[in-house]
Every structure is written in C-alpha cells, then in structure tokens.
Design a protein around this motif. Structure first.
Motif, mmCIF file in Angstrom:
data_model
loop_
_atom_site.group_PDB
_atom_site.id
_atom_site.type_symbol
_atom_site.label_atom_id
_atom_site.label_comp_id
_atom_site.label_asym_id
_atom_site.label_seq_id
_atom_site.Cartn_x
_atom_site.Cartn_y
_atom_site.Cartn_z
ATOM 1 N N TYR B 75 0.827 -1.273 -0.216
ATOM 2 C CA TYR B 75 0.084 -0.086 0.059
ATOM 3 C C TYR B 75 0.985 1.148 -0.016
ATOM 4 O O TYR B 75 2.042 1.263 0.652
ATOM 5 N N LYS B 302 -12.725 -4.365 -1.186
ATOM 6 C CA LYS B 302 -12.112 -3.411 -2.074
ATOM 7 C C LYS B 302 -12.988 -2.550 -2.872
ATOM 8 O O LYS B 302 -13.090 -1.451 -3.056
ATOM 9 N N ARG B 305 -14.578 0.177 -0.855
ATOM 10 C CA ARG B 305 -13.643 1.391 -0.652
ATOM 11 C C ARG B 305 -13.903 2.089 -1.986
ATOM 12 O O ARG B 305 -13.841 3.380 -1.862
ATOM 13 N N ASP B 331 -3.578 0.652 -2.797
ATOM 14 C CA ASP B 331 -2.897 0.115 -3.733
ATOM 15 C C ASP B 331 -3.084 0.862 -5.031
ATOM 16 O O ASP B 331 -4.010 1.538 -5.254
ATOM 17 N N GLU B 333 -4.725 -0.272 -7.778
ATOM 18 C CA GLU B 333 -6.006 -0.536 -8.347
ATOM 19 C C GLU B 333 -6.844 0.592 -7.746
ATOM 20 O O GLU B 333 -7.704 1.223 -8.622
#
Ligand code: SF4
Lengths: 339, 364
Positions: B75, B302, B305, B331, B333
């Motif tokens: 991250y 994810k 988020r 990260d 993506e």
C-alpha cells in the motif's frame, strides 16, 4: 469427604422395588446396547452389582441404570445390588459430626460419579452433568481441588466454570452436545449469550450437522448480523432464507448445512458473496472443465489471478493448453479481470 | 477524559515547561523512578484503557524523538516524518488503534522542549523538505490548554523555510497558537467525519461544526489547513453524509487554504475488534464487510472502498479541482480506479505532497 459416610450391603433386590423414574444420580446417558448387555448377563451373569439407595420402601439407582434395564429385558425378578441403608449411613454421619443431609448426598453423588468413571472415561456431557450436580454443594475451586479423586483426572477451576456454564444450556444444549450437533467450543460461545439467542442457535445447530469451525462461524456471523442490523437473532433467521432451508425436508443434512452456511455468509458479506458468485459463474461459463483451474485473488484484495493445470502426458498438456488458448478469445475471460 | 492521576519521573528537570504543565493539571504529582508503578496502576483496573486515559505520566522519551513513518509494502505510503511528543490520548474513539497498539497504553507526555529543538534543527539543516507531524501516536493538540509544546513547535518551524509542521487534531484547542507568528510553516489539520460517526464513535471529541469553526478561525490568522477523512466508515447513507461534510468544509474555508486532504477507509489490526466489542458494546463499526488485507489489517472489501472513494473524490474535485487529494495506504488498483493515476515510483506520493506544501507554505 475423607471418610465414607455410607455402608454398602450386598443383597438381591426385587426389580419391582426399584423406582426407575428417579434418575437424580444418573451421570451417564451412554447409548449402551441393552439387548447385548442383557445377553451377556444371561451368559456370564452380572459381574458388577448395581448400587441402590433405599428410600422409604423403594430403591433408587445410584449406579447401574443400564444393568437394571437389561435385567428387566431378561424378565428377571431380582438383581444383585450393593444397597445403601440411609438409616445406618445417617448414624455414621452423626457419629462423624457431619449430620447435614447434603453431606450424605454428596457422598452418594461421588459414588455415582466414581462408578461412571470406573466403567469408562466420562464423556464431556457426563462430566458437565456431574459438575452441575456437584456445584450445588461445592464451588468450582473446591471441585478443582478434589477433581483428582472425583474424576480420576485433574481439572482446573476455569475449565470447571466453563463446563458448568455450558451446563446451563440444558436440556437441549446437552442433548445436542451428546448427538454431536454442538461442539464444546461452540457451546462455550453460546453459554455467554442471553436465553432467547441460545434457543435460536440450538434450534439452528440442531437442524444442521456442522464441524466445530463451521458452528463457530455460524454463531459469529449471525451474532454480528444481529448487532449490525439491530435485529434480534430470531428476526434475522425468520427474515432470511435460513428458516426455509431448515424446514425443507427434501434436502439431505450435508446439503442443508452447506446452504445454511452460504446463506449466513451472504447475509454477513453480501457484496463479497456476490462478487465471488459472479466470478465463479464467469469461470464456469468458460467451459474449461475441471483440469484447468482459475483462482481469483483471495477476497479480491490483490489483483493476481492464478491459472493452473497439470498434465501427465504431452497430449494432455496440449489439450489443456488449447482450452486456455480458446478461452483467451472469450470476452468473459476479459470480464473476469475487470470484475 | 479528565486526568485524575499524575505521575512524574524523578529525573525530569522542573523547568518552565514542566512547572507550567503541573500547575495546569492541578493534581499533586507522584514521583516515580520508572514506569513500573504507572503500568501496575493501569493494569490493575478492570478497563486499563479507560484508566490509562485518565493517568498522565510525564517522562523522558526513551526512544527515537523523530523517525520516518514505517508505512507498509503493498500500500502506498506518503513518506511522513513523525515527531514524538507523547503517546495515547484523553479522547476515546472506538476505532482508535492506540488501544491495541501499546500494552498497556500509557498517556505519556515527553518532557524536554530542548530535545525537540535539537532534532528539528538537525532536520532543518539538511535543506530538504520534510512534512513533520506529531499526530501518529497521539492527538497533536490534546495538551494545548496545559502545555507549551504546540506554541514552541509552531515558533520553531516559523524560523525556517524547508519543512512544514502538521498538527492533526479532533479538538478545537488552538488558542495558544492562534495569535503567534507561524510564518505559514504550520498546517493545522482536522480529522473529519460525519456527525453520526463523531457522535457514536468519537467520544469526547469536538463536534464537526466546532472543528470547522476552529479551522475557519485558524484560516483567518493565515494558517494553512489540511483535512483528513480517516477513518471513513461505511454505513447506510454514508455517501450522502460524507458529501454533506464536504459541502460544509467549503462553507467554512476557502479551497486555496487547504494544502491537502487525505482519505482512508477504516482499517484495523484484527485484535482491535475484541477491544471495541468490550469497550464499546453499542458500536457496530467492526461489522462491515471486512477482509484481511495484504498488510494483515482488516479492510473493507475493495469494491466498497473504491465506490466510496469515487464519490468523495469527485465531490471534492467539484469544489476544488486543483486540491491535492490523496489516499493513505491504498494500492494501485484503488488509485487508478478512483483518481485515474497511481504514484507508482518510490517517493512519488511524498513528492506530490512536498510540492503542495511548498506551494502553500512558501518553502525553499
Ligand atoms: S483522537 Fe485520535 S488518538 Fe485520540 S482517541 Fe481518537 S483516534 Fe485515538
């Protein structure tokens, strides 16, 4: 308890003089095959006499419930027993200064537990039942101190406390423990919940057959769903598919357990569940068969998918490889990556 | 929470800083040779964490006074520098990682303005941009009412032109620094959340409007500002609620005063869950769709988020297209799908932040 407060006298007792309904000293509910036991008694006789307590004009069983049943099956009229006469026991108790009736009761209880331990190592349910009966007269610390003598094994106070708490789940809880539907670890979790929640879980776990880890998962997720949605556990179950699955008599226990588990998971992690289902469907639709595997990243946190196949022969290798090559042209494969 | 017990390490010199602090706490101090009696007192409580929040220990910093934020692999980190002025906090946020980070947590105030001065001067000499903050292991301004440190730090930074100080808080404690010459080298930063979350999870902190009022006041005195949406909590209607918070920011302050805004969804070490369940029985904050992240912390699934980030980033950009918005610990993506780019090179995010700091705070 250093000195025995009772005396045992061997005699033959009429079976009609035994009160079969009184099971206050019953520790073991083991599924002994009474027919086999009856047969063995017919062939070699009763090796170990039962222990009875004379109460008024009837006898109650302290140890030997199954042996009495086997005698009844053999249509015997009497049974050889070691009989405790409460009158002489009382005299002895007075003589020793221990005249309280519970002191004598504990002695009988210890005798019943000892007899059960003698036959076999106590199951956890038997241990719990013994502890509950003992806990009326002794605290967990005292029981722990005496556990070596009582149970032939050393138990610590924390463990005793936990088992006594589990004992409060009875009768349904203990029945499920006995049948293997409820593990000790799961029972321990339930023992700290409130009454209505415990009943809901017992109903649920009784309707499925799950491993310990799955039982714990079901308890954890359902508790969290109920807290998250501010709904009672009962409402969570009622307002979901779970109840329908449980009531469905046309599905076998293994399938039912898996379906309930999936349903709970879906309630707890709706988006994650959906994503997994979507990807699974897309992978299946590629028609790669079982040989070629596509593994999405765990929980979709990382981005790497794993593609794998094994081959024993060159021919097999080419076949799997070609399958993958064909899949490359399929838009659904591209779709998996953009999920 | 109010301090009701004060311990002081015997070796601490009673200079102006310490005499001021003791007089303001208003409790007779107990002198100790080391931390043992403090630990014992805290650990003897049924709830050591609550007791720790009411027990102040004035001590010397035995570890590093300044160090780089460790970050994590997988991250992206912002290359922050942490200045240690103390540990733990008197406020009581359910999600506070410090509850599970220290064993036991101790509310330490590190004495010695000189040692702070020395390490800072060493950094300033390097002629490099450092973004230095005190809000990693405590709230930067919890002691502002009773301590000389915030004023001292703002004044120290005002005398140089290479680095910025970020004081990150959930309080409105800015009185002692409001009217001093800060020379634009201090960024006053507020962690923001929705009124629902502040009310239910951030016990003892200032309300949202009080924080923004304080920010407005700071802005009027020429302070540069920053805001941190961290932790974002996912709950029904949260997107709208967070959008309203953004609306409110720009009702109170000008986009041009904001050096950066960070956003990060709630993430936690797995052992924090038990603490939250025990100490905040009504909190449902850990029952979201959390998965184990690559850094072994629990994170929201994810796509959830990303969805929330997209909403917030686009709403922020509507108000302030040039505003630097960045993610704390996300990260590639997430960056790509939300911002359309990823600061992939080592130090790239840090450089972006340095650039914004330079621009807003006139750094060399
Ligand atoms: S304000 Fe920050 S340091 Fe204080 S309790 Fe809340 S999260 Fe923890």
């Amino acid at each position: 308890m250093s000195e025995r407060l009772y005396e045992l006298k061997i005699s033959d007792v009429d079976l009609t003089d035994i009160d079969l309904a009184d099971d206050r000293y019953r520790i073991s509910h083991s599924q002994t095959n009474t027919a086999l036991l009856a047969q063995s008694i017919l062939e070699i006789g009763l090796v170990n006499p039962v222990v009875l307590l004379l109460v008024h004009d009837k006898h109650i069983i302290i140890s030997g419930f199954n042996r009495v049943k086997a005698h009844l099956l053999n249509k015997a009229l009497t049974i050889t027993a070691r009989v405790i006469n409460p009158e002489t026991s009382k005299q002895k108790a007075i003589g020793s200064g221990a005249i309280k009736s519970e002191t004598i009761y504990i002695d009988y209880l210890v005798l019943a537990i000892g007899a059960a331990c003698f036959k076999h190592q106590l199951s956890q349910v038997e241990l719990i039942k013994s502890l509950i009966k003992l806990s009326v007269f002794m605290d967990a610390g005292h029981i722990a101190h005496k556990s070596g003598t009582l149970f032939n094994t050393q138990l610590n106070q924390k463990y005793i406390d936990e088992l006594i708490a589990i004992g409060q789940l009875q009768p349904q809880g203990l029945a499920l423990l006995e049948s293997g539907h409820l593990s000790i670890k799961a029972a321990k979790k339930l023992s700290v919940l409130n009454g209505p929640d415990v009943l809901v879980f017992l109903m649920l776990l009784g309707a499925v057959k799950a491993s310990t880890s799955v039982q714990l998962e079901m308890i954890l997720y359902l508790t969290e769903i109920s807290k998250r949605d501010k709904l009672s556990l009962k409402s969570v179950i009622q307002s979901s598919e779970i109840e329908t699955i449980i009531d469905d008599e046309n599905i076998d226990l293994i399938t039912k357990t898996q379906q309930v588990r999936d349903c709970i998971y879906q309630l707890r992690f709706p988006e994650l569940f959906k994503a997994r289902q979507d990807v699974k469907q897309k992978i299946n639709s590629l028609g790669l068969g079982r040989a070629v595997k596509i593994e999405p990243p765990p929980n979709f946190e990382a981005q790497q998918f794993t593609f794998s196949f094994t081959a024993k022969t060159y021919k097999q290798f080419v076949r799997h490889f070609n399958k993958l090559t064909t899949a490359v042209q399929d838009l659904k494969l591209k779709d998996i990556f953009s999920a | 929470m109010k301090i009701n017990r004060l311990y002081i390490e015997k070796t601490i010199v009673h200079d102006d800083e310490i005499n001021y602090l003791i007089s303001k706490v208003g409790i007779d101090p107990e002198f100790v040779s080391d931390a043992t009696p403090v630990y014992e007192y805290i650990n003897a409580a049924m709830d050591p964490i609550s007791r720790a929040k009411q027990t102040l220990f004035i001590t010397n910093n035995k570890g590093a006074v300044i160090r780089e934020c460790p970050g994590t692999t997988n991250y992206t980190c912002c290359d922050y520098t942490i200045l240690h002025t103390g540990t733990f906090c008197t406020m009581d946020c359910s999600y506070c990682i410090l509850q599970a980070y220290f064993h036991p947590p101790v509310l330490q105030y590190f004495a010695g303005l000189d040692s702070l001065k020395n390490v800072l001067e060493e950094k300033f000499k390097l002629n490099k941009t450092f973004r230095i903050g005190t809000g990693e292991f405590t709230d930067s301004l919890i002691w502002e009412k009773i301590s000389l440190t915030p004023k001292f730090l703002v004044e120290t930074f005002s005398k140089q032109n290479t680095s910025v100080l970020e004081l990150k808080t959930k309080t409105v404690n800015i009185k002692s620094v409001l009217n001093i010459d800060h020379n634009g080298k201090t960024i006053l930063a507020w962690s923001l959340n929705t009124p629902d979350i502040i009310h239910s999870q951030e016990i003892g902190t200032a309300s949202l409007t009080a924080r923004l009022e304080a920010a407005k006041k700071a802005e009027s005195k020429g302070y540069r500002l920053a805001f941190h949406f961290d932790p974002l909590v996912i709950y029904p209607d949260c997107e709208n609620q967070y959008k309203k918070v953004i609306d409110l920011i720009f009702e109170y302050v000008n986009p041009g005063s904001i050096v950066w805004i960070s956003i990060g969804t709630f993430r936690f070490m797995p052992n924090l869950k038990q603490v939250i369940e025990q100490r905040f029985a009504d909190s449902t904050i850990c029952y979201g769709e959390f998965i184990l992240g690559l850094d072994n912390k629990m994170r929201y699934f994810k796509p959830l988020r990303i969805q929330l980030y997209r909403t917030l980033v686009s709403h922020l950009k509507n108000y302030a297209p040039d505003l630097l918005v960045y993610f704390c610990m996300e990260d590639e993506e997430v960056w790509q799908k939300t911002m359309g780019f990823f600061p992939s090179k080592e130090g790239e995010l840090g450089a972006l932040l340095d650039e914004s700091a330079s621009k807003h705070c006139n750094l060399n």
